[in-house]
Design an enzyme around this catalytic site. Structure first.
Site, PDB file in Angstrom:
ATOM      1  N   SER A 120       0.802  -1.181  -0.224  1.00 19.38           N
ATOM      2  CA  SER A 120      -0.113  -0.134  -0.042  1.00 19.38           C
ATOM      3  C   SER A 120       0.829   1.398   0.193  1.00 19.38           C
ATOM      4  O   SER A 120       0.343   2.326  -0.382  1.00 19.38           O
ATOM      5  CB  SER A 120      -0.768   0.198   1.106  1.00 19.38           C
ATOM      6  N   HIS A 141      -2.237  -3.204  -6.640  1.00 24.32           N
ATOM      7  CA  HIS A 141      -2.840  -3.008  -5.243  1.00 24.32           C
ATOM      8  C   HIS A 141      -4.236  -3.444  -5.242  1.00 24.32           C
ATOM      9  O   HIS A 141      -4.877  -2.433  -5.743  1.00 24.32           O
ATOM     10  CB  HIS A 141      -2.648  -1.642  -5.118  1.00 24.32           C
ATOM     11  N   GLU A 153      -5.136  -0.965  -8.265  1.00 25.94           N
ATOM     12  CA  GLU A 153      -4.202   0.085  -8.821  1.00 25.94           C
ATOM     13  C   GLU A 153      -2.978  -0.975  -9.521  1.00 25.94           C
ATOM     14  O   GLU A 153      -2.496  -1.674  -8.530  1.00 25.94           O
ATOM     15  CB  GLU A 153      -3.739   0.949  -7.708  1.00 25.94           C
ATOM     16  N   ASN A 191      -4.694   6.245  -1.812  1.00 26.46           N
ATOM     17  CA  ASN A 191      -4.272   6.687  -0.473  1.00 26.46           C
ATOM     18  C   ASN A 191      -3.737   8.132  -0.439  1.00 26.46           C
ATOM     19  O   ASN A 191      -3.407   8.533   0.551  1.00 26.46           O
ATOM     20  CB  ASN A 191      -3.340   5.709  -0.001  1.00 26.46           C
TER      21      ASN A 191
HETATM   22  P1  NAI Z   1      -1.918  -9.555   7.360  1.00 24.90           P
HETATM   23  O1  NAI Z   1      -1.063  -9.012   8.728  1.00 24.90           O
HETATM   24  O2  NAI Z   1      -3.193  -9.863   7.759  1.00 24.90           O
HETATM   25  O3  NAI Z   1      -1.252 -10.758   6.620  1.00 24.90           O
HETATM   26  C1  NAI Z   1       0.152 -10.883   6.359  1.00 24.90           C
HETATM   27  C2  NAI Z   1       0.568 -12.387   6.189  1.00 24.90           C
HETATM   28  O4  NAI Z   1       2.057 -12.597   5.606  1.00 24.90           O
HETATM   29  C3  NAI Z   1       0.688 -12.986   7.628  1.00 24.90           C
HETATM   30  O5  NAI Z   1      -0.238 -14.092   7.695  1.00 24.90           O
HETATM   31  C4  NAI Z   1       2.146 -13.210   7.978  1.00 24.90           C
HETATM   32  O6  NAI Z   1       2.477 -14.548   8.581  1.00 24.90           O
HETATM   33  C5  NAI Z   1       2.549 -13.225   6.689  1.00 24.90           C
HETATM   34  N1  NAI Z   1       4.127 -13.222   6.298  1.00 24.90           N
HETATM   35  C6  NAI Z   1       4.789 -12.211   6.974  1.00 24.90           C
HETATM   36  N2  NAI Z   1       5.938 -12.538   6.371  1.00 24.90           N
HETATM   37  C7  NAI Z   1       6.242 -13.371   5.340  1.00 24.90           C
HETATM   38  C8  NAI Z   1       6.982 -13.961   4.680  1.00 24.90           C
HETATM   39  N3  NAI Z   1       8.393 -13.416   4.605  1.00 24.90           N
HETATM   40  N4  NAI Z   1       6.747 -14.898   3.662  1.00 24.90           N
HETATM   41  C9  NAI Z   1       5.685 -15.228   3.670  1.00 24.90           C
HETATM   42  N5  NAI Z   1       4.505 -14.892   4.547  1.00 24.90           N
HETATM   43  C10 NAI Z   1       4.808 -13.848   5.327  1.00 24.90           C
HETATM   44  O7  NAI Z   1      -1.584  -8.330   6.405  1.00 24.90           O
HETATM   45  P2  NAI Z   1      -2.538  -7.641   5.379  1.00 24.90           P
HETATM   46  O8  NAI Z   1      -3.375  -6.670   5.844  1.00 24.90           O
HETATM   47  O9  NAI Z   1      -3.257  -8.737   4.354  1.00 24.90           O
HETATM   48  O10 NAI Z   1      -1.546  -6.852   4.491  1.00 24.90           O
HETATM   49  C11 NAI Z   1      -0.604  -7.537   3.666  1.00 24.90           C
HETATM   50  C12 NAI Z   1      -0.130  -6.734   2.533  1.00 24.90           C
HETATM   51  O11 NAI Z   1      -1.073  -6.037   2.062  1.00 24.90           O
HETATM   52  C13 NAI Z   1       0.757  -5.468   3.125  1.00 24.90           C
HETATM   53  O12 NAI Z   1       1.769  -5.019   2.293  1.00 24.90           O
HETATM   54  C14 NAI Z   1      -0.272  -4.330   3.125  1.00 24.90           C
HETATM   55  O13 NAI Z   1       0.301  -2.953   3.202  1.00 24.90           O
HETATM   56  C15 NAI Z   1      -0.931  -4.567   1.946  1.00 24.90           C
HETATM   57  N6  NAI Z   1      -2.518  -3.983   1.930  1.00 24.90           N
HETATM   58  C16 NAI Z   1      -3.353  -4.252   3.059  1.00 24.90           C
HETATM   59  C17 NAI Z   1      -4.434  -3.630   2.957  1.00 24.90           C
HETATM   60  C18 NAI Z   1      -5.620  -3.796   4.082  1.00 24.90           C
HETATM   61  O14 NAI Z   1      -6.435  -3.218   4.083  1.00 24.90           O
HETATM   62  N7  NAI Z   1      -5.297  -4.936   5.191  1.00 24.90           N
HETATM   63  C19 NAI Z   1      -5.154  -3.120   1.618  1.00 24.90           C
HETATM   64  C20 NAI Z   1      -4.368  -3.113   0.531  1.00 24.90           C
HETATM   65  C21 NAI Z   1      -3.073  -3.573   0.623  1.00 24.90           C
END
Ligand code: NAI
Length: 395
Positions: A120, A141, A153, A191
């Protein structure tokens, strides 16, 4: 790329599991990998429950649901992603960790595989720089919840291959999504352009012009937004919203237009994060939203005038951001309007809204705010000035 392309999704959290669902629904065999043991399996188990409900509602037949779920394959080793033609990363928002993952991935996938990041706030270019073939790296995105919100995006980095954005745009359209192409700049489109929805609302509150429920009411009743800024910040989480604001501000080299607020910082420090903690700008007790009591001795004001003033102040700030994004070639006119209606469900595209309000009126309002406060925060986009001079419209 077509539905025979094997897709890999890395990170089985909020976004990764949603993205895996979208890819599998589009017919792709989809590997889902997470470093947390059991995370991919439990994401699949909760998707299975989601599909039970979708079948109950008649959105899918039992057979369709079963075949979507069968296409999602939990992987417990990154090497299982070797056959993927497209890998979408949705892991923790940390540049060093993402860079390491992309470098590791390159050693596993084939030479033509596309590597996408769902970041993001980080630079796609910076993530791509970890690869020996940065030309294959792109930002895709998604918006939360990924299966429901149509916007994607598509963000080529500085080194992305010339045709990569178009290829990804076609694929995302085939997935039933609404892709927009934007430059690799802080906050991409949504954003960045949406910042004043929160920031200017807080600023109005800080100046004591109105309380939070009144500001929310103005944006809903006058602006036609589904939620007011304070309600929405409570839903998003003040920690998440504050981090995005801070990151955009820092990445714009501290442009005062994006300056975060003490009010929100204090909310985060207090742990009043919104719905998820039961307390934010509003309190949420037993599912009931409690409004904060109005301060005693509140001035008597013409409420209709106040609501209009609040809405128009926030709206012109949003329009200014949209115009400036166009001015700097972040995206096309249509993509900027599409991004705000499809990504954050704004009732109207902001550039269309500027036309309807009159560009000269929007400029006039910004100029009077800038004159009143003497702050660069309110500086009008040069594009608005230019258009007001020539009498042009956006659409
Ligand atoms: P989350 O915390 O729910 O999930 C992230 C997952 O990645 C976790 O299950 C974790 O165990 C895993 N993980 C961490 N390091 C890892 C690695 N090296 N290899 C494999 N798995 C790994 O996070 P979320 O909210 O799903 O965000 C993920 C990405 O998406 C971030 O870059 C965030 O900025 C982006 N994003 C999030 C949004 C949201 O509303 N939550 C919207 C759009 C983008």
């Amino acid at each position: 790329m077509d539905s025979s392309t094997v897709v890999g999704v890395i990170g089985a959290g909020t976004m990764g599991s949603g993205i895996a669902q979208v890819a599998a629904q589009a017919g792709h065999v989809t590997y889902l990998y997470d470093t947390r043991p059991g995370a991919a399996e439990s994401a699949l188990a909760s998707l299975s429950k989601t599909f039970d409900k979708l079948v109950e509602k008649g959105k899918f037949t039992k057979e369709e649901a079963a075949s979507v779920l069968a296409r999602i394959k939990p992987a417990n080793d990154l090497k299982q992603l070797a056959s993927c033609g497209l890998v979408i990363e949705a892991i923790v928002e940390d540049l060093a960790i993402k860079k390491k993952l992309f470098a590791d991935l390159e050693a596993i996938v084939g030479p033509y595989a596309i590597l996408a990041t769902n970041t993001s706030s980080l630079s796609v270019t910076a993530i791509a720089a970890a690869c020996t073939k940065p030309g294959r790296v792109i930002g895709l995105h998604f918006f939360n919840p990924a299966p429901l919100l149509p916007l994607i995006e598509v963000v080529p980095g500085l080194a992305s291959d010339a045709q990569l954005a178009n290829r990804c745009t076609k694929l995302m359209a085939a997935w039933g999504k609404t892709p927009v192409i934007c430059k690799d700049t802080p906050g991409f489109i949504v954003n960045r352009v949406a910042r004043p929805f929160y920031g200017e609302a807080i600023r109005i509150y800080e100046e004591g012009l109105a309380d939070m429920p009144t500001i929310d009411r103005a944006m809903k009743e006058i602006g036609g937004f589904k939620m007011g800024p304070f309600e929405l910040m409570d839903l998003i989480g003040n920690d998440v919203n504050f981090t995005v604001t801070k990151t955009v501000w820092e990445n714009f080299f501290y442009d005062p237009r994006y300056k975060p607020s003490f009010t929100q910082q204090r909310m985060v420090e207090a742990g009043w994060l919104g719905r998820k903690t039961g307390c934010g700008y509003y309190t949420y007790e037993q599912g009931q939203v409690q409004e904060r009591p109005a301060a005693s001795g509140e001035r008597q004001v013409d409420i209709e005038q106040l609501l209009n003033d609040i809405c128009s102040r926030i709206l012109v700030m949003l329009i200014n951001e949209a115009a400036d994004a166009l001015h700097f070639g972040i995206a096309t006119r249509d993509d900027i309007d599409l991004a705000m209606t499809k990504g954050v469900s704004y009732p109207k595209g902001l550039l269309k809204w500027a036309d309807d309000l009159g560009i000269a009126n929007c400029l006039g309002k910004l100029e009077s705010l800038q004159a009143e406060f003497g702050e660069d925060r309110y500086r009008p986009s040069p594009l608005l000035r230019k258009m007001a001079r020539s009498g042009a419209t956006f659409h």
